[in-house]
Design an enzyme around this catalytic site. Structure first.
Site, PDB file in Angstrom:
ATOM      1  N   ARG A 112       0.933  -1.323  -0.013  1.00 26.38           N
ATOM      2  CA  ARG A 112      -0.143  -0.078   0.022  1.00 26.38           C
ATOM      3  C   ARG A 112       0.990   1.114  -0.039  1.00 26.38           C
ATOM      4  NH1 ARG A 112      -3.387  -0.158   5.160  1.00 26.38           N
ATOM      5  NH2 ARG A 112      -4.781  -1.744   3.766  1.00 26.38           N
ATOM      6  N   ARG A 181      -1.556   6.497   9.573  1.00 27.42           N
ATOM      7  CA  ARG A 181      -1.601   5.913   8.188  1.00 27.42           C
ATOM      8  C   ARG A 181      -1.703   7.181   6.943  1.00 27.42           C
ATOM      9  NH1 ARG A 181      -3.715   0.691   8.413  1.00 27.42           N
ATOM     10  NH2 ARG A 181      -2.693  -0.229  10.123  1.00 27.42           N
ATOM     11  N   LYS A 244      -3.327   1.243  15.152  1.00 24.64           N
ATOM     12  CA  LYS A 244      -3.291   2.076  13.672  1.00 24.64           C
ATOM     13  C   LYS A 244      -3.958   3.509  14.217  1.00 24.64           C
ATOM     14  CE  LYS A 244      -5.835  -0.798  11.374  1.00 24.64           C
ATOM     15  NZ  LYS A 244      -6.688  -1.244  10.244  1.00 24.64           N
ATOM     16  N   LYS A 246      -5.488   7.336  12.236  1.00 24.71           N
ATOM     17  CA  LYS A 246      -5.806   7.830  11.116  1.00 24.71           C
ATOM     18  C   LYS A 246      -6.137   9.349  11.148  1.00 24.71           C
ATOM     19  CE  LYS A 246      -7.484   3.410   9.287  1.00 24.71           C
ATOM     20  NZ  LYS A 246      -8.473   2.543   8.614  1.00 24.71           N
ATOM     21  N   CYS A 467     -15.291  -3.082   0.204  1.00 23.12           N
ATOM     22  CA  CYS A 467     -13.950  -3.436   0.623  1.00 23.12           C
ATOM     23  C   CYS A 467     -13.317  -4.418  -0.231  1.00 23.12           C
ATOM     24  CB  CYS A 467     -13.814  -3.647   2.212  1.00 23.12           C
ATOM     25  SG  CYS A 467     -14.335  -5.398   2.369  1.00 23.12           S
ATOM     26  N   CYS A 473      -8.140 -10.878   1.506  1.00 25.38           N
ATOM     27  CA  CYS A 473      -8.059 -10.232   2.922  1.00 25.38           C
ATOM     28  C   CYS A 473      -8.324 -11.644   4.064  1.00 25.38           C
ATOM     29  CB  CYS A 473      -9.376  -9.551   3.158  1.00 25.38           C
ATOM     30  SG  CYS A 473      -9.259  -9.108   4.924  1.00 25.38           S
ATOM     31  N   CYS A 512     -16.426  -7.952   6.579  1.00 26.29           N
ATOM     32  CA  CYS A 512     -16.334  -8.390   7.951  1.00 26.29           C
ATOM     33  C   CYS A 512     -16.697  -7.097   8.961  1.00 26.29           C
ATOM     34  CB  CYS A 512     -15.140  -8.957   8.275  1.00 26.29           C
ATOM     35  SG  CYS A 512     -13.780  -7.803   8.948  1.00 26.29           S
ATOM     36  N   CYS A 516     -13.790  -1.709   6.757  1.00 25.40           N
ATOM     37  CA  CYS A 516     -12.791  -1.045   5.559  1.00 25.40           C
ATOM     38  C   CYS A 516     -13.631  -0.077   4.552  1.00 25.40           C
ATOM     39  CB  CYS A 516     -11.822  -1.862   5.117  1.00 25.40           C
ATOM     40  SG  CYS A 516     -10.923  -2.752   6.305  1.00 25.40           S
TER      41      CYS A 516
HETATM   42 FE1  SRM Z   1      -9.032  -1.933   6.456  1.00 24.78          FE
HETATM   43  C1  SRM Z   1      -7.463  -4.363   8.169  1.00 24.78           C
HETATM   44  C2  SRM Z   1      -8.349  -3.184   3.523  1.00 24.78           C
HETATM   45  C3  SRM Z   1      -9.652   0.948   4.994  1.00 24.78           C
HETATM   46  C4  SRM Z   1     -10.605  -0.719   9.238  1.00 24.78           C
HETATM   47  N1  SRM Z   1      -7.794  -3.658   6.068  1.00 24.78           N
HETATM   48  C5  SRM Z   1      -7.489  -4.195   6.861  1.00 24.78           C
HETATM   49  C6  SRM Z   1      -6.511  -5.602   5.990  1.00 24.78           C
HETATM   50  C7  SRM Z   1      -5.279  -4.862   5.862  1.00 24.78           C
HETATM   51  C8  SRM Z   1      -6.680  -7.064   6.430  1.00 24.78           C
HETATM   52  C9  SRM Z   1      -5.528  -7.280   7.583  1.00 24.78           C
HETATM   53  O1  SRM Z   1      -5.567  -6.844   8.628  1.00 24.78           O
HETATM   54  O2  SRM Z   1      -4.770  -8.197   7.286  1.00 24.78           O
HETATM   55  C10 SRM Z   1      -7.144  -5.307   4.802  1.00 24.78           C
HETATM   56  C11 SRM Z   1      -6.436  -5.738   3.604  1.00 24.78           C
HETATM   57  C12 SRM Z   1      -7.531  -6.627   2.488  1.00 24.78           C
HETATM   58  C13 SRM Z   1      -6.687  -6.586   1.224  1.00 24.78           C
HETATM   59  O3  SRM Z   1      -6.598  -7.863   0.858  1.00 24.78           O
HETATM   60  O4  SRM Z   1      -6.201  -5.644   0.631  1.00 24.78           O
HETATM   61  C14 SRM Z   1      -7.588  -3.842   4.686  1.00 24.78           C
HETATM   62  N2  SRM Z   1      -8.728  -1.219   4.677  1.00 24.78           N
HETATM   63  C15 SRM Z   1      -8.614  -2.186   3.450  1.00 24.78           C
HETATM   64  C16 SRM Z   1      -8.722  -1.068   2.226  1.00 24.78           C
HETATM   65  C17 SRM Z   1      -7.893  -1.447   1.214  1.00 24.78           C
HETATM   66  C18 SRM Z   1     -10.321  -1.340   1.924  1.00 24.78           C
HETATM   67  C19 SRM Z   1     -10.679  -0.930   0.383  1.00 24.78           C
HETATM   68  O5  SRM Z   1     -11.340  -1.764  -0.334  1.00 24.78           O
HETATM   69  O6  SRM Z   1     -10.363   0.198   0.100  1.00 24.78           O
HETATM   70  C20 SRM Z   1      -8.582   0.141   2.840  1.00 24.78           C
HETATM   71  C21 SRM Z   1      -7.297   0.674   2.897  1.00 24.78           C
HETATM   72  C22 SRM Z   1      -7.295   2.170   3.277  1.00 24.78           C
HETATM   73  C23 SRM Z   1      -5.759   2.717   3.103  1.00 24.78           C
HETATM   74  O7  SRM Z   1      -5.515   3.020   1.850  1.00 24.78           O
HETATM   75  O8  SRM Z   1      -5.024   2.854   3.957  1.00 24.78           O
HETATM   76  C24 SRM Z   1      -9.066   0.010   4.211  1.00 24.78           C
HETATM   77  N3  SRM Z   1      -9.860  -0.173   6.948  1.00 24.78           N
HETATM   78  C25 SRM Z   1     -10.114   0.876   6.290  1.00 24.78           C
HETATM   79  C26 SRM Z   1     -11.295   1.928   6.820  1.00 24.78           C
HETATM   80  C27 SRM Z   1     -11.818   3.000   6.246  1.00 24.78           C
HETATM   81  C28 SRM Z   1     -11.122   4.360   6.578  1.00 24.78           C
HETATM   82  O9  SRM Z   1     -10.132   4.167   7.193  1.00 24.78           O
HETATM   83  O10 SRM Z   1     -11.450   5.078   5.732  1.00 24.78           O
HETATM   84  C29 SRM Z   1     -11.460   1.236   8.207  1.00 24.78           C
HETATM   85  C30 SRM Z   1     -12.594   1.655   9.135  1.00 24.78           C
HETATM   86  C31 SRM Z   1     -12.055   2.979   9.618  1.00 24.78           C
HETATM   87  C32 SRM Z   1     -11.355   2.598  10.800  1.00 24.78           C
HETATM   88  O11 SRM Z   1     -10.137   2.543  10.922  1.00 24.78           O
HETATM   89  O12 SRM Z   1     -11.888   2.328  12.062  1.00 24.78           O
HETATM   90  C33 SRM Z   1     -10.459   0.166   8.142  1.00 24.78           C
HETATM   91  N4  SRM Z   1      -8.901  -2.382   8.549  1.00 24.78           N
HETATM   92  C34 SRM Z   1      -9.737  -1.915   9.411  1.00 24.78           C
HETATM   93  C35 SRM Z   1      -9.562  -2.604  10.555  1.00 24.78           C
HETATM   94  C36 SRM Z   1     -10.090  -2.279  11.981  1.00 24.78           C
HETATM   95  C37 SRM Z   1      -9.423  -1.565  12.699  1.00 24.78           C
HETATM   96  C38 SRM Z   1      -9.833  -1.541  14.272  1.00 24.78           C
HETATM   97  O13 SRM Z   1      -9.929  -0.270  14.630  1.00 24.78           O
HETATM   98  O14 SRM Z   1     -10.137  -2.485  14.942  1.00 24.78           O
HETATM   99  C39 SRM Z   1      -8.608  -3.782  10.209  1.00 24.78           C
HETATM  100  C40 SRM Z   1      -8.308  -4.809  11.141  1.00 24.78           C
HETATM  101  C41 SRM Z   1      -7.327  -4.770  12.281  1.00 24.78           C
HETATM  102  O15 SRM Z   1      -6.609  -3.582  11.987  1.00 24.78           O
HETATM  103  O16 SRM Z   1      -7.079  -5.420  13.157  1.00 24.78           O
HETATM  104  C42 SRM Z   1      -8.187  -3.589   8.865  1.00 24.78           C
HETATM  105 FE1  SF4 Z   2     -10.885  -7.405   5.009  1.00 22.04          FE
HETATM  106 FE2  SF4 Z   2     -13.068  -7.101   6.640  1.00 22.04          FE
HETATM  107 FE3  SF4 Z   2     -11.544  -4.846   5.899  1.00 22.04          FE
HETATM  108 FE4  SF4 Z   2     -13.135  -6.156   4.227  1.00 22.04          FE
HETATM  109  S1  SF4 Z   2     -13.547  -4.894   6.118  1.00 22.04           S
HETATM  110  S2  SF4 Z   2     -11.268  -5.781   3.717  1.00 22.04           S
HETATM  111  S3  SF4 Z   2     -13.222  -8.301   5.014  1.00 22.04           S
HETATM  112  S4  SF4 Z   2     -10.777  -6.542   7.108  1.00 22.04           S
END
Ligand code: SRM
Ligand code: SF4
Length: 591
Positions: A112, A181, A244, A246, A467, A473, A512, A516
């Site tokens: 990323r 991030r 993390k 943001k 997502c 993922c 899930c 995201c």
């Molecule tokens: Fe996310 C984890 C993809 C935006 C909350 N996110 C992941 C992971 C890395 C899975 C992992 O931990 O192994 C996913 C990778 C999937 C893949 O195969 O690419 C993933 N997140 C994404 C992306 C690519 C979704 C998309 O389709 O665009 C976004 C990348 C953003 C970036 O460029 O940095 C993405 N993730 C978000 C958002 C939305 C936002 O920030 O605007 C959220 C919700 C907002 C927030 O942070 O609360 C989000 N991602 C999470 C979480 C839950 C964090 C938490 O507070 O518990 C995880 C899981 C974790 O961190 O343990 C996670």
């Molecule tokens: Fe993976 Fe859940 Fe984030 Fe979708 S919402 S990319 S399933 S961690």
């Protein structure tokens, strides 16, 4: 879901039924259990040890990379590589086949980029295109945080990938991990002179919050390690943040970045066409865990207003130090700033912030959001330059049966007459096009069918996001980006049936409850619970100031369509003039 080929009965690992949290109302959808444990020094999570003993995020990454016997990294390095902007993943579509053949899972890596505000030059786009082709699956994924990801990079290709990005002056430092991030900022940054001014803050904050370790340069770019040079990192120390972090920046009236879902949200205050400063909000985050009522989505609380650049940067910095010192380091599920703030209390948190800053925040200034969307098609800015915003379904840039998008963008980039900007809604803006060059770019958009594709997409599709989920993922319980387009194919006739197909309802899907694709902040949110099943959430507002609530548990596709049919019928019949779907749901107390 009988008759649906997208259900793969083989995925037994993903068919777990989960128990579900029941959200209450207000700015968070938290459960009742507020017994959040503060960090206990004696009960640190495993990741805390990995960070502090990592020698500035170096760990044994170099050794792990050289081990040709496995596609995976050593366990600790799997955590550390995230701080370098990469995730170890495997192809979940092929797990069973590999296991049956007694083969290791098919490990690969996702990278990323760190792109504050989501900006690339045409040359960088061309480079990205070729790197994607040479080292990854080829698909360029625009994320919900205005950057791009490449998937499927084999271990031996990581270093060449990072080195190639480096020649383009691009890096992936801190794009993941327990650090700040990618900083997001309202798209169309050159819509006005103020947009440009605000956009600079994304970069300034990103740079301010970079880790000081040189490990990225040593491991990936062969910089020599200076043995006796101590890397003092006053912000992150050796333990980094508990989780993390943001930061997002919005320019009202558009809340296209969903500013309140960030740990820190900055809302630009513009008076008489002048940037006066920012309202600072803190403690947003969307994730929850099925069956864990102590976890919940929360919108950031607006704390106050700051005017000068120095004060803005200081406030963001000190919010990070409070989180560093007070965040939960025992339970990563409860470690985000939103829990720290709830635990401390908003007022004590603000007092601590003011103490650390050495100045008081002014009372928050009024602002109004009226939308949260991308403005598709051609727009001209105050300098006379042109912008074309194109619809990229779920941010996936590839050549498919609908359009040769990736080829088209390469040809467009080759003109060298534009820049590329990503939006927080996973779309792409062809930016900074001179009046004299507009026709040339427009002709390419037509030649490759991009303009027709963007114009033809219906209102609900254009405002939808999903997502990544399967197949990369590791946390996905259900499909998202691979499934949502076909579900929308079936939702559109329902909207038409009830004569509401022009409504710009915000619909989002995540595989899930991590959120995201920001499904908890949608008017209609689908949250995967098991393969082929989703919780249906409704009642979020259109502008990102109210989260949705769970309406129905674990629905399969026929059940989803049945529920939506009924909801659309009652909305169409009983809504007030101009009332959005989300507002109607709340007024009618449907959740
Ligand atoms: Fe996310 C984890 C993809 C935006 C909350 N996110 C992941 C992971 C890395 C899975 C992992 O931990 O192994 C996913 C990778 C999937 C893949 O195969 O690419 C993933 N997140 C994404 C992306 C690519 C979704 C998309 O389709 O665009 C976004 C990348 C953003 C970036 O460029 O940095 C993405 N993730 C978000 C958002 C939305 C936002 O920030 O605007 C959220 C919700 C907002 C927030 O942070 O609360 C989000 N991602 C999470 C979480 C839950 C964090 C938490 O507070 O518990 C995880 C899981 C974790 O961190 O343990 C996670
Ligand atoms: Fe993976 Fe859940 Fe984030 Fe979708 S919402 S990319 S399933 S961690």
């Amino acid at each position: 879901m009988p008759g649906n080929t997208w259900i793969n009965w083989k995925r037994k690992e993903d068919t777990r039924k989960m128990c579900i949290r029941i959200p209450d109302s207000g700015e968070s959808n938290r459960g009742n259990d507020k017994n959040i444990i503060m960090s206990g020094k004696n009960n640190l999570s495993a990741v805390e040890r990995i960070k502090t003993s990592s020698d500035g995020l170096r760990g044994t990454l170099k050794e792990s990379l050289q081990d040709g016997l496995t596609g995976a990294l050593k366990e600790d390095d799997q955590s550390l590589i995230k701080f370098h902007g990469l995730y170890q993943q495997d192809d979940r579509d092929r797990r069973e086949e590999r296991t049956a053949k007694k083969l290791e899972w098919l490990y690969s890596y996702m990278i990323r980029l760190r792109l504050p505000g989501g900006f690339l030059t045409a040359d960088q786009w061309i480079g990205l295109h070729h790197i994607a082709g040479e080292h990854s699956t080829g698909t360029i994924k625009v994320t919900t945080r205005q950057t791009v990801q490449l998937h499927g990079i084999l271990k031996s290709h990581i270093k060449p990938t990072i080195q190639s990005f480096n020649t383009l002056h691009l890096d992936s430092i801190a794009a993941c991990g327990d650090v700040n991030r990618n900083v997001t900022c309202s798209a169309h940054p050159k819509e006005s002179a103020i947009h440009e001014q605000v956009f600079q803050y994304a970069d300034k904050i990103s740079v301010m919050a970079l880790p000081k370790t040189r490990s990225y340069y040593e491991i990936w770019l062969d910089e020599e390690q200076i043995a006796d040079k101590k890397e003092d990192d006053l912000l992150y120390q050796d333990r980094y943040l508990p989780r993390k972090f943001k930061v997002g920046i919005a320019i009202p009236p558009n809340n296209d970045v969903d500013v309140l879902i960030n740990d820190v949200g900055l809302i630009a205050i513009i008076e008489n066409n002048e940037l006066k400063g920012f309202n600072i909000a803190a403690g947003g985050g969307l994730s929850s865990t099925h069956g864990n009522p102590a976890t919940y989505a929360r919108l950031a609380t607006v704390l106050g207003f700051v005017d000068t650049e120095e004060k803005i940067l200081k406030a963001v910095y000190e919010i990070m130090t409070i989180q560093r010192d007070h965040g939960n380091r025992s339970d990563r599920k409860l470690a985000r700033l939103k829990y720290t703030i709830e635990n401390m209390g908003v007022d004590p948190f603000k007092e601590e912030l003011e103490k650390r800053c050495g100045f008081k925040l002014d009372p928050a200034k009024p602002y109004t959001f009226i939308e949260r969307k991308d403005h598709y098609g051609w727009k001209q800015n105050h300098e006379g330059n042109w912008y074309y915003t194109m619809f990229v379904e779920n941010g996936r840039i590839l050549d498919d049966e609908k359009i040769p998008l990736k080829t088209a963008l390469l040809e467009i980039a080759k003109t060298g007459k534009l820049n590329f900007r990503f939006t927080g809604n996973q779309n792409l803006i062809l930016a900074d096009i001179k009046d004299a060059d507009k026709n040339e770019i427009d002709a390419l958009l037509r030649q490759f069918n991009i303009s027709d594709h963007t114009a033809a997409a219906g209102a609900i599709r254009k405002n939808a996001m999903a997502c990544v989920a399967f197949n990369t993922c590791p946390l996905a319980l259900a499909e998202a980006q691979r499934y949502l387009p076909s579900l929308i194919d079936k939702i559109e006739p329902l909207l038409k049936k009830h004569s509401i197909e022009e409504e710009e309802i915000i619909l989002r899907m995540t595989g899930c409850p991590n959120g995201c694709g920001r499904s908890p902040a949608a008017e209609i949110g689908f949250v995967g619970t098991a393969y082929g099943q989703y919780n249906l959430h409704i009642g979020g507002d259109r502008i990102g100031e109210r989260l949705n609530r769970k309406y129905k548990d674990s629905l399969d596709e026929p059940q989803i369509l049945e529920e939506l049919d009924q909801l659309f019928a009652v909305y169409s019949a009983k809504r007030n003039a101009g009332e959005t779907f989300g507002d109607f749901v709340i007024r009618e107390k449907l959740v």
